[in-house]
Motif scaffolding. Structure first.
Motif, short mmCIF file in Angstrom:
data_model
loop_
_atom_site.label_atom_id
_atom_site.label_comp_id
_atom_site.label_asym_id
_atom_site.label_seq_id
_atom_site.Cartn_x
_atom_site.Cartn_y
_atom_site.Cartn_z
N ILE A 86 40.84 40.79 35.57
CA ILE A 86 41.05 41.73 34.52
C ILE A 86 42.45 41.20 33.94
O ILE A 86 43.27 41.48 34.62
CB ILE A 86 40.71 43.04 34.86
N TYR A 87 42.43 40.85 32.78
CA TYR A 87 43.78 40.59 32.25
C TYR A 87 43.90 41.38 30.79
O TYR A 87 43.04 41.03 29.94
CB TYR A 87 44.12 39.06 31.99
N ARG A 113 37.73 39.28 49.52
CA ARG A 113 38.07 38.67 48.54
C ARG A 113 39.28 39.18 47.68
O ARG A 113 39.66 40.37 47.70
CB ARG A 113 36.98 38.50 47.39
N GLY A 114 40.06 38.46 46.75
CA GLY A 114 40.97 38.98 45.99
C GLY A 114 40.46 39.03 44.51
O GLY A 114 39.87 38.17 44.11
N VAL A 115 40.64 40.16 44.11
CA VAL A 115 40.43 40.47 42.71
C VAL A 115 41.98 40.74 42.06
O VAL A 115 42.68 41.48 42.49
CB VAL A 115 39.81 41.89 42.78
N ARG A 116 42.14 39.76 40.99
CA ARG A 116 43.27 39.78 40.25
C ARG A 116 43.19 40.52 39.03
O ARG A 116 42.28 40.70 38.42
CB ARG A 116 43.76 38.28 39.92
N GLY A 117 44.56 41.36 38.45
CA GLY A 117 44.34 41.70 37.45
C GLY A 117 45.89 41.69 36.96
O GLY A 117 46.93 41.72 37.85
N ALA A 118 46.10 41.88 35.52
CA ALA A 118 47.57 42.07 34.96
C ALA A 118 47.42 42.61 33.54
O ALA A 118 46.61 42.65 32.72
CB ALA A 118 48.09 40.65 34.68
N VAL A 119 48.67 43.29 33.33
CA VAL A 119 48.84 43.89 32.35
C VAL A 119 50.02 43.98 31.83
O VAL A 119 51.02 43.98 32.68
CB VAL A 119 48.36 45.44 32.29
N LYS A 146 39.77 49.42 35.50
CA LYS A 146 38.69 48.52 34.78
C LYS A 146 38.30 47.47 35.98
O LYS A 146 37.27 46.93 36.00
CB LYS A 146 39.23 47.66 33.76
N MET A 147 39.56 47.16 36.86
CA MET A 147 38.90 46.25 38.02
C MET A 147 37.96 46.83 38.97
O MET A 147 36.95 46.17 39.24
CB MET A 147 40.33 45.98 38.78
#
Length: 124
Positions: free
Chosen positions: A106-107, A3-9, A29-30
């Motif tokens: 997580i964003y 699965r893909g787990v996305r995040g950005a900051v 945090k992810m």
């Protein structure tokens, strides 16, 4: 299943230390929110917007115990007019039994505007 787990900051400046610090906060945090173990990670892609040239945000992963052998690649995000500037995005490919609906993306900071439609943890 992978699965893909996305995040950005986002960051305030094109500064290597700030980029690494922000990426570290995001990735940790992810990991925490999705109970990710390094052994379950197939790879991590990290993209940066075109104005971020001061360093490699992937260095942040090398500071996390147990993540030495996780394959990580940095790349430049495509420069779409009007897109969010000063942004670091992470795509983690994880072996998991979780369904897509149970993945927590997580964003952080200004990046919360990228996917308001997803179940996400947002913070400043």
């Amino acid at each position: 299943m992978i699965r893909g787990v996305r995040g950005a900051v986002t960051v305030e400046e094109n500064n290597e230390n700030e980029m690494i610090e922000a990426t570290g906060i995001l990735v940790k945090k992810m990991i925490q929110e999705n109970n990710i173990e390094a052994e379950d990670v197939a790879s991590v892609f990290i993209s940066v917007t075109e104005e971020l040239t001061a360093g490699f945000p992937a260095k942040a992963l090398r500071t996390i115990e147990g993540w030495t052998y996780v394959p990580v690649m940095c790349m430049r995000e495509i420069p779409v007019e009007g897109s969010l500037p000063m942004c670091i995005r992470v795509m983690m490919h994880v072996n998991t039994d979780s369904t897509q609906q149970n993945i927590t993306h997580i964003y952080l900071r200004d990046a919360i505007q990228l996917r308001p439609d997803l179940k996400a943890t947002s913070s400043t």
